[in-house]
Design an enzyme around this catalytic site. Sequence first.
Site, PDB file in Angstrom:
ATOM      1  N   HIS A   1      14.259  50.583  32.763  1.00 12.63           N
ATOM      2  CA  HIS A   1      14.005  51.747  32.106  1.00 12.63           C
ATOM      3  C   HIS A   1      13.201  51.296  30.927  1.00 12.63           C
ATOM      4  CE1 HIS A   1      17.165  51.665  29.201  1.00 12.63           C
ATOM      5  NE2 HIS A   1      18.090  51.229  30.179  1.00 12.63           N
TER       6      HIS A   1
ATOM      7  N   GLU B   1      24.100  52.160  35.675  1.00 16.56           N
ATOM      8  CA  GLU B   1      24.507  50.791  34.719  1.00 16.56           C
ATOM      9  C   GLU B   1      25.709  50.464  34.677  1.00 16.56           C
ATOM     10  OE1 GLU B   1      23.581  48.185  33.879  1.00 16.56           O
ATOM     11  OE2 GLU B   1      22.717  48.307  31.676  1.00 16.56           O
TER      12      GLU B   1
END
Length: 213
Positions: free
Chosen positions: A10, A83
């Site tokens: 990201h 994550e």
Amino acid sequence: MNTTIILVRHGETEWNVLGKFQGCKDIALSNEGILQAGYLHKRFQNKFDHIYTSPLKRAMQTAEIISQGSSNTSPIVETGLTEINFGEWEGLTMKEVITNFPKEFIKWKNDDLNAPMCGGEQSLKIASIRAKKSILKIAKKNKGESIIIVAHGGIIKAGLLGVFDLKMTMYHKIMLGNTSVSKIIFDDDFNAKILTLNDTTHLPDNYDIKSYV
């Protein structure tokens, strides 16, 4: 026919700049991160079949920007791409982790088999198994196609360890910058090869990437 998996970290967040473990904390992109995602959009315009994303905001925002204007696809949420949950380390910088958890940090850095952590996911090994399952599930569902996966530096590295059956210490020998692109291909029997790692050529020349994990 090869199946291509494009693993994208990201864009930048404020916590990235501060060097904090984000983990499962739902931190949004910074203004710079939005700009970085725009460069990804230009790179991948009409060059992928599907796009999957972690459910966390920073990944979803990046995936949405990449897919803007695409007539045939929009981001698909895959919870297995979330994550790594770093437990008690989330919100701390690396220096703070080393200071407050010295023995645990050394074990995490040097244990080949499990790389245990303080709470959360419990170990890198557990995260690597989760990430591998998600990557293979997506690859097998979209055989022969080109798929972008937008996720996080930690879980991307854990996924690579899982897919290629690497020691957990390899996690600390891979560096991924914000919006970096790492590409792997699977053959018809889903044997994998790495094509690229930490590719940031879509960013302007001499661009200063502030966060590597």
